[in-house]
Design an enzyme around this catalytic site. Sequence first.
Site, short mmCIF file in Angstrom:
data_model
loop_
_atom_site.label_atom_id
_atom_site.label_comp_id
_atom_site.label_asym_id
_atom_site.label_seq_id
_atom_site.Cartn_x
_atom_site.Cartn_y
_atom_site.Cartn_z
N PHE A 10 0.84 -1.19 0.00
CA PHE A 10 0.00 0.00 0.00
C PHE A 10 0.88 1.24 0.00
CE2 PHE A 10 -3.23 2.96 1.52
CZ PHE A 10 -4.31 2.56 0.75
N LEU A 42 -2.00 -3.99 7.87
CA LEU A 42 -2.74 -4.90 8.75
C LEU A 42 -2.46 -6.37 8.45
CD1 LEU A 42 -6.17 -3.09 9.16
CD2 LEU A 42 -4.34 -3.33 10.85
N GLU A 43 -1.94 -6.65 7.29
CA GLU A 43 -1.61 -8.04 6.95
C GLU A 43 -0.19 -8.42 7.39
OE1 GLU A 43 -5.03 -6.73 5.15
OE2 GLU A 43 -3.10 -5.87 4.55
N ILE A 67 -0.25 6.44 5.74
CA ILE A 67 -0.33 7.90 5.69
C ILE A 67 -1.73 8.32 6.12
CG2 ILE A 67 -0.20 9.94 4.20
CD1 ILE A 67 1.78 8.34 2.43
N HIS A 73 -9.59 5.63 10.22
CA HIS A 73 -8.95 4.40 9.76
C HIS A 73 -7.44 4.43 9.96
CE1 HIS A 73 -8.74 0.65 7.59
NE2 HIS A 73 -7.85 1.15 6.76
N ASN A 98 10.23 -2.94 13.70
CA ASN A 98 9.06 -2.33 13.08
C ASN A 98 9.50 -1.12 12.25
OD1 ASN A 98 6.67 -1.11 12.38
ND2 ASN A 98 5.73 -1.37 14.37
#
Length: 138
Positions: A10, A42-43, A67, A73, A98
Amino acid sequence: MRLGIVASRFNEGIAAELLKRAQAAARELGVESSVVTVPGALEIPVTLQWMAQSGRFQAMAAVGVVIRGETYHFEIVANESARGVMDVALEYGVPIANGILTTEDEAQALARLDKGAEAVRVAVEMWKLRARLKGEAA
């Protein structure tokens, strides 16, 4: 050592550059890395979990870009992806760095493109620390 890198696609242009720099850092450190790409941040945690379960990776790095948009969200994705990454690290005892950017805008993300490489360096450093604490050669 074998490093696993999970990269979200993304925000594609920025995400691709983060991954490119992460892979370059792994090469510079002489570390063998395997990359898995996923649709979004999220995956990432579940993919890290699957990689940890495989037992094939001594350390892992997560890279991606979140972003801020116009809705709540952003907070969900930013918070839950970070929580998930930490949960996997703690559950499996595998060092996971991370490198998921969470920024207000694209300009902030572009200013932080080296975070992919930094995540790889941190993952390797933490693997070495873990090995040293266990009395193993790194």
